[in-house]
Enzyme design. Structure first.
Site, PDB file in Angstrom:
ATOM      1  N   HIS A  18     -22.437  32.325 -29.964  1.00  0.00           N
ATOM      2  CA  HIS A  18     -21.049  32.810 -30.003  1.00  0.00           C
ATOM      3  C   HIS A  18     -20.378  32.427 -31.325  1.00  0.00           C
ATOM      4  O   HIS A  18     -19.687  33.241 -31.937  1.00  0.00           O
ATOM      5  CB  HIS A  18     -20.227  32.187 -28.863  1.00  0.00           C
ATOM      6  CG  HIS A  18     -20.678  32.535 -27.474  1.00  0.00           C
ATOM      7  ND1 HIS A  18     -20.864  31.593 -26.492  1.00  0.00           N
ATOM      8  CD2 HIS A  18     -20.961  33.726 -26.899  1.00  0.00           C
ATOM      9  CE1 HIS A  18     -21.230  32.187 -25.367  1.00  0.00           C
ATOM     10  NE2 HIS A  18     -21.310  33.488 -25.581  1.00  0.00           N
ATOM     11  N   LYS A  42     -18.073  33.573 -10.435  1.00  0.00           N
ATOM     12  CA  LYS A  42     -17.396  32.968  -9.275  1.00  0.00           C
ATOM     13  C   LYS A  42     -17.250  31.464  -9.459  1.00  0.00           C
ATOM     14  O   LYS A  42     -16.229  30.892  -9.181  1.00  0.00           O
ATOM     15  CB  LYS A  42     -18.164  33.304  -8.002  1.00  0.00           C
ATOM     16  CG  LYS A  42     -17.899  34.740  -7.560  1.00  0.00           C
ATOM     17  CD  LYS A  42     -17.718  34.822  -6.047  1.00  0.00           C
ATOM     18  CE  LYS A  42     -17.278  36.201  -5.610  1.00  0.00           C
ATOM     19  NZ  LYS A  42     -18.386  37.135  -5.440  1.00  0.00           N
ATOM     20  N   ARG A  91     -28.275  40.437 -28.791  1.00  0.00           N
ATOM     21  CA  ARG A  91     -29.375  39.507 -29.012  1.00  0.00           C
ATOM     22  C   ARG A  91     -30.710  40.208 -29.057  1.00  0.00           C
ATOM     23  O   ARG A  91     -31.574  39.903 -29.855  1.00  0.00           O
ATOM     24  CB  ARG A  91     -29.398  38.467 -27.885  1.00  0.00           C
ATOM     25  CG  ARG A  91     -28.299  37.452 -28.012  1.00  0.00           C
ATOM     26  CD  ARG A  91     -28.116  36.697 -26.730  1.00  0.00           C
ATOM     27  NE  ARG A  91     -27.450  37.558 -25.743  1.00  0.00           N
ATOM     28  CZ  ARG A  91     -26.802  37.097 -24.693  1.00  0.00           C
ATOM     29  NH1 ARG A  91     -26.772  35.796 -24.453  1.00  0.00           N
ATOM     30  NH2 ARG A  91     -26.197  37.917 -23.867  1.00  0.00           N
ATOM     31  N   SER A 129     -25.270  31.269 -22.500  1.00  0.00           N
ATOM     32  CA  SER A 129     -24.595  30.170 -21.799  1.00  0.00           C
ATOM     33  C   SER A 129     -25.369  29.791 -20.538  1.00  0.00           C
ATOM     34  O   SER A 129     -25.524  28.613 -20.221  1.00  0.00           O
ATOM     35  CB  SER A 129     -23.177  30.576 -21.409  1.00  0.00           C
ATOM     36  OG  SER A 129     -22.403  30.825 -22.553  1.00  0.00           O
TER      37      SER A 129
HETATM   38  N1  LIG Z   1     -26.779  33.944 -28.833  1.00  0.00           N
HETATM   39  C1  LIG Z   1     -25.995  35.004 -28.963  1.00  0.00           C
HETATM   40  N2  LIG Z   1     -26.053  35.767 -30.063  1.00  0.00           N
HETATM   41  C2  LIG Z   1     -25.269  36.864 -30.165  1.00  0.00           C
HETATM   42  N3  LIG Z   1     -24.407  37.285 -29.254  1.00  0.00           N
HETATM   43  C3  LIG Z   1     -24.310  36.571 -28.142  1.00  0.00           C
HETATM   44  C4  LIG Z   1     -25.080  35.390 -27.931  1.00  0.00           C
HETATM   45  N4  LIG Z   1     -24.758  34.879 -26.717  1.00  0.00           N
HETATM   46  C5  LIG Z   1     -23.837  35.712 -26.206  1.00  0.00           C
HETATM   47  N5  LIG Z   1     -23.559  36.725 -27.027  1.00  0.00           N
HETATM   48  C6  LIG Z   1     -22.624  37.812 -26.843  1.00  0.00           C
HETATM   49  O1  LIG Z   1     -21.349  37.275 -26.630  1.00  0.00           O
HETATM   50  C7  LIG Z   1     -20.575  38.118 -25.782  1.00  0.00           C
HETATM   51  C8  LIG Z   1     -19.992  37.285 -24.671  1.00  0.00           C
HETATM   52  O2  LIG Z   1     -21.026  36.929 -23.830  1.00  0.00           O
HETATM   53  P1  LIG Z   1     -21.005  35.911 -22.629  1.00  0.00           P
HETATM   54  O3  LIG Z   1     -19.742  35.173 -22.538  1.00  0.00           O
HETATM   55  O4  LIG Z   1     -21.527  36.646 -21.442  1.00  0.00           O
HETATM   56  O5  LIG Z   1     -22.115  34.885 -23.152  1.00  0.00           O
HETATM   57  P2  LIG Z   1     -23.547  34.629 -22.613  1.00  0.00           P
HETATM   58  O6  LIG Z   1     -24.131  33.592 -23.465  1.00  0.00           O
HETATM   59  O7  LIG Z   1     -24.276  35.927 -22.452  1.00  0.00           O
HETATM   60  O8  LIG Z   1     -23.189  33.998 -21.193  1.00  0.00           O
HETATM   61  P3  LIG Z   1     -23.922  34.209 -19.788  1.00  0.00           P
HETATM   62  O9  LIG Z   1     -25.270  33.612 -19.934  1.00  0.00           O
HETATM   63  O10 LIG Z   1     -23.030  33.468 -18.839  1.00  0.00           O
HETATM   64  O11 LIG Z   1     -23.927  35.689 -19.553  1.00  0.00           O
HETATM   65  C9  LIG Z   1     -21.534  39.227 -25.361  1.00  0.00           C
HETATM   66  O12 LIG Z   1     -21.339  40.327 -26.232  1.00  0.00           O
HETATM   67  C10 LIG Z   1     -22.889  38.631 -25.596  1.00  0.00           C
HETATM   68  O13 LIG Z   1     -23.854  39.623 -25.852  1.00  0.00           O
HETATM   69 MG   LIG Z   2     -23.842  37.322 -20.901  1.00  0.00          MG
END
Ligand SMILES: Nc1ncnc2c1ncn2[C@@H]1O[C@H](COP(=O)(O)OP(=O)(O)OP(=O)(O)O)[C@@H](O)[C@H]1O
Ligand SMILES: [Mg+2]
Length: 162
Positions: A18, A42, A91, A129
């Site tokens: 992020h 949730k 990703r 995450s």
């Molecule tokens: N490592 C990463 N590199 C690039 N983009 C990312 C990465 N992790 C998350 N994102 C992007 O960040 C945005 C917000 O994603 P989100 O909050 O769902 O994070 P996540 O890491 O995918 O969490 P979760 O595992 O809970 O889904 C989405 O567009 C997701 O594709």
């Molecule tokens: Mg996600």
């Protein structure tokens, strides 16, 4: 014309993936709002206030990065904030199908909003995450995968839960 971008997500917790996307966005757009979604999951590990605090602390020296929260439809929030760009991270191919659906649905709902996809540095492309929480709870090292503050907060959480 100035560009105000919104980067929506649950950020539970913020990862280096992020952070990478937010830094790229902050260079590309005049201003970027990290918009943390209320009720995305949730049972989040971190409360809304904790996620906001951590993200604000990590970006305290970035004057054009703002941290906010939102509920309901993203396009309604965008309209309220007068924002014109949605930033999303890609990703791998596995992200593509869902992201394309969302982007086209958001275009259907609000034709003037553009979704921009950004790729993280390759070394962050496997981080999510969900996986961070899973690996950390099983005793794995997440040191280079999340900001140091987030690592400390994960340790504190685990301490509380023991
Ligand atoms: N490592 C990463 N590199 C690039 N983009 C990312 C990465 N992790 C998350 N994102 C992007 O960040 C945005 C917000 O994603 P989100 O909050 O769902 O994070 P996540 O890491 O995918 O969490 P979760 O595992 O809970 O889904 C989405 O567009 C997701 O594709
Ligand atoms: Mg996600």
């Amino acid at each position: 014309m100035s560009t105000l971008a919104v980067y929506p997500g649950s950020f539970d917790p913020l990862t280096n993936g992020h952070v990478d996307i937010i830094e790229r966005g902050a260079r590309l757009f005049d201003r970027i709002i990290v918009a943390i979604l209320v009720n995305a999951e949730k049972a989040p590990m971190f409360t809304m206030a904790e996620r906001v605090d951590m993200t604000r602390a990590v970006f305290k020296n970035h004057p054009n990065v703002e941290i906010d929260t939102f509920d309901g439809l993203l396009v309604n929030y965008m309209q309220r904030r007068k924002a014109n760009v949605i930033v999303r991270g890609l990703r791998a191919v596995s992200d593509f199908e869902y992201e394309m659906q969302m982007a086209l649905m958001n275009r259907e709902l609000a034709g003037t909003v553009e979704t921009v996809f950004m790729m993280p540095a390759a070394k962050y492309s496997f981080i999510s995450s969900r996986l961070i929480k899973e690996v950390f709870s099983l005793g794995g090292r997440v040191h280079d995968l999340v900001p140091e503050l987030v690592e400390r907060r994960l340790q504190e959480k685990q301490g509380v839960n023991l």
